[in-house]
Enzyme design. Structure first.
Site, PDB file in Angstrom:
ATOM      1  N   ARG A 264       0.831  -1.195   0.000  1.00 40.93           N
ATOM      2  CA  ARG A 264       0.000   0.000   0.000  1.00 40.93           C
ATOM      3  C   ARG A 264       0.872   1.255   0.000  1.00 40.93           C
ATOM      4  O   ARG A 264       1.817   1.366   0.771  1.00 40.93           O
ATOM      5  CB  ARG A 264      -0.944   0.022   1.212  1.00 40.93           C
ATOM      6  CG  ARG A 264      -1.889  -1.182   1.237  1.00 40.93           C
ATOM      7  CD  ARG A 264      -2.880  -1.141   2.371  1.00 40.93           C
ATOM      8  NE  ARG A 264      -3.674  -2.365   2.409  1.00 40.93           N
ATOM      9  CZ  ARG A 264      -4.617  -2.626   3.302  1.00 40.93           C
ATOM     10  NH1 ARG A 264      -4.889  -1.740   4.256  1.00 40.93           N
ATOM     11  NH2 ARG A 264      -5.294  -3.767   3.260  1.00 40.93           N
ATOM     12  N   ARG A 279       2.014   0.892  10.340  1.00 41.10           N
ATOM     13  CA  ARG A 279       1.606   1.403   9.026  1.00 41.10           C
ATOM     14  C   ARG A 279       2.829   1.421   8.105  1.00 41.10           C
ATOM     15  O   ARG A 279       3.630   2.346   8.132  1.00 41.10           O
ATOM     16  CB  ARG A 279       1.016   2.814   9.167  1.00 41.10           C
ATOM     17  CG  ARG A 279       0.273   3.299   7.916  1.00 41.10           C
ATOM     18  CD  ARG A 279      -0.344   4.664   8.158  1.00 41.10           C
ATOM     19  NE  ARG A 279      -1.337   4.634   9.180  1.00 41.10           N
ATOM     20  CZ  ARG A 279      -2.623   4.306   8.996  1.00 41.10           C
ATOM     21  NH1 ARG A 279      -3.033   3.984   7.785  1.00 41.10           N
ATOM     22  NH2 ARG A 279      -3.477   4.299   9.988  1.00 41.10           N
ATOM     23  N   GLU A 351      -6.371  -1.031  15.597  1.00 44.74           N
ATOM     24  CA  GLU A 351      -6.994  -1.957  14.646  1.00 44.74           C
ATOM     25  C   GLU A 351      -6.036  -3.063  14.216  1.00 44.74           C
ATOM     26  O   GLU A 351      -4.892  -2.816  13.852  1.00 44.74           O
ATOM     27  CB  GLU A 351      -7.458  -1.197  13.402  1.00 44.74           C
ATOM     28  CG  GLU A 351      -8.093  -2.100  12.349  1.00 44.74           C
ATOM     29  CD  GLU A 351      -8.220  -1.438  10.993  1.00 44.74           C
ATOM     30  OE1 GLU A 351      -8.325  -2.179   9.994  1.00 44.74           O
ATOM     31  OE2 GLU A 351      -8.204  -0.188  10.922  1.00 44.74           O
ATOM     32  N   SER A 354     -10.375  -6.019  10.224  1.00 44.11           N
ATOM     33  CA  SER A 354     -11.594  -5.353   9.798  1.00 44.11           C
ATOM     34  C   SER A 354     -12.415  -6.372   9.029  1.00 44.11           C
ATOM     35  O   SER A 354     -11.932  -6.951   8.050  1.00 44.11           O
ATOM     36  CB  SER A 354     -11.266  -4.143   8.915  1.00 44.11           C
ATOM     37  OG  SER A 354     -12.416  -3.363   8.671  1.00 44.11           O
ATOM     38  N   ARG A 394       1.068  -6.330  12.666  1.00 44.59           N
ATOM     39  CA  ARG A 394       0.445  -5.755  13.866  1.00 44.59           C
ATOM     40  C   ARG A 394       0.308  -6.813  14.962  1.00 44.59           C
ATOM     41  O   ARG A 394       0.390  -6.495  16.149  1.00 44.59           O
ATOM     42  CB  ARG A 394      -0.904  -5.146  13.514  1.00 44.59           C
ATOM     43  CG  ARG A 394      -0.784  -3.946  12.590  1.00 44.59           C
ATOM     44  CD  ARG A 394      -2.093  -3.200  12.415  1.00 44.59           C
ATOM     45  NE  ARG A 394      -1.904  -2.028  11.547  1.00 44.59           N
ATOM     46  CZ  ARG A 394      -2.709  -0.977  11.511  1.00 44.59           C
ATOM     47  NH1 ARG A 394      -3.785  -0.950  12.279  1.00 44.59           N
ATOM     48  NH2 ARG A 394      -2.459   0.043  10.718  1.00 44.59           N
TER      49      ARG A 394
END
Length: 429
Positions: A264, A279, A351, A354, A394
């Site tokens: 990403r 991130r 988070e 999801s 994560r």
């Protein structure tokens, strides 16, 4: 993609939903394009009927020896054909503009999705586990971006040398832990009925359009010179496995999972979570995807959330579940639950998964249908769901921080010990 007929018949509801989603929506433009399209279709059909009548008359004239009249009628048909082509061009133009407009329009939120402006309006659903009080245990909390380098298992500086910022380099027990988490997650999900796939790490534009990343979010993707894109999630590939296909109702729900690297650009995220594993531009993830019957898809969402929670519970990591509000749900989602793991470095929850029901939004874009002859004729669009099970980087951050010990070592969660070759404690290398 939303059904054009649904939008036409529910314009006020669509406008309200887009307002709640903080999404731009030009209802007047939609109405103009829709009317132009329908007018062009009506003109085409009228002209085609006129041409059919004229063609029949030509045959009768030729049979009666009226050659002059037949030639005049043929000229009339040629004119009508030109008019039909012009009307067809107008219809095609309106169709293209409508399609591009709907491709850029997000899904309708479910009735049970809470209305809110942003992440601050996301209600908490439940919590599991109690965070450790590291201070009470006499432990000076270290964030994973300090723990990793001190243990010799994460090297951020050399990752920058090899690639750029927001890439990571794992070594020794760090590399082993990454692999252990991937295998543990995949084994656990396949044990609960998911079929595992090994997918390409690149996808074409049609595939990314099917799941909603294109055309709206191209700036978030890495693109190759050949026009392929590095996938941002295995959802892209797993959801499109059955693009253009008609499934049988007896097959549903289909439950798929896959490990892939994910890429990403993180456009627009400057200054957010710049330290550590939270991130980054490249990360590993085990993804879950389901194809479901519409009447069962929300139950399938709840069971998918339970599958993601199961991973966290087996790892002994405290977490909470929140329901995303209309202003925070993703582009393709109608309803989303986020799982947030406890991270001592944030003194809060972050988070890690999801899970979303996209209803028929992606299926309409990717043309994924199913047949159920016992209940209806023809075919209908399936519902697609996706969820992280989990984001591996994560999870590693959460394991390092939640299992840190006073001597600077990290205890390996019991379920991971077999995957770590029997290693019970990660010590400085």
């Amino acid at each position: 993609m939303l059904d054009v007929r649904f939008v036409r018949e529910n314009q006020e509801a669509v406008a309200e939903a887009m307002k709640n989603r903080n999404a731009s929506w030009d209802g007047e433009r939609f109405a103009e394009l829709d009317e132009a399209r329908r007018a062009a279709i009506a003109e085409e059909e009228s002209l085609q009927a006129e041409r059919n009548i004229a063609s029949k008359q030509i045959g009768a004239m030729m049979a009666a020896g009226q050659k002059a009249e037949a030639e005049a009628a043929k000229e009339q048909v040629r004119t009508i054909n030109e008019q039909i082509a012009a009307a067809g061009a107008k219809r095609a133009k309106a169709d293209d503009e409508l399609r591009m407009m709907l491709l850029a329009t997000p899904n309708m939120p479910a009735d049970t999705t809470p209305v809110g402006k942003d992440e601050n309006d996301n209600p908490e659903v439940r919590r599991w586990g109690t965070p450790r009080d590291l201070q009470a245990e006499g432990i000076t909390m270290k964030p994973h971006w300090d723990l990793g380098p001190e243990l010799g298992i994460i090297d951020f500086e050399r990752a920058v040398k090899l690639a750029a910022s927001r890439f990571i380099l794992l070594g020794g027990a760090g590399a082993r832990l990454e692999r252990a988490l991937i295998n543990f997650m995949a084994d656990t999900h396949t044990g609960r009925g998911y079929k595992e796939w090994w997918c390409p790490a690149m996808a074409n534009a049609e595939t990314l359009t099917g799941t909603g990343q294109l055309p709206k979010f191209e700036e978030d993707l890495f693109r190759t010179r050949e026009g392929l894109y590095l996938i941002p999630t295995a959802e892209v590939q797993l959801t499109n496995i059955h693009s253009g296909e008609v499934l049988d109702a007896s097959q549903l729900p289909l439950k798929y999972c896959a490990f892939t690297p994910c890429f990403r650009e993180e456009a627009g995220s400057a200054g957010r979570d710049t330290r550590g594993l939270i991130r980054v531009h490249q990360f590993d993830k085990v993804e879950m995807v389901k194809y479901a019957k519409p009447e069962e898809s929300y139950d399938d969402l709840e069971s998918m959330v339970a599958d993601a929670e199961n991973i966290l519970q087996l790892l002994g990591l405290p977490y909470r579940v929140i329901s995303l509000c209309t202003g925070d749900i993703g582009f393709s989602a109608a309803k989303t639950y986020d799982l947030e793991v406890w991270l001592p470095s944030y003194n809060g929850y972050k988070e890690i998964s999801s899970c979303s029901n996209c209803t028929d939004f992606q299926a309409r874009r990717a043309n994924i249908k199913y047949r159920d002859p016992e209940n209806f004729k023809g075919t209908r669009y399936a519902h697609t769901l996706n969820g992280s099970g989990l984001a591996v980087g994560r999870t590693m951050a959460a394991v390092l921080e939640n299992y840190q010990q006073a001597d600077g070592s990290v205890k390996v969660p019991e379920v991971l010990v077999p995957y770590m070759g029997g290693m019970e404690v990660i010590k400085p290398e």
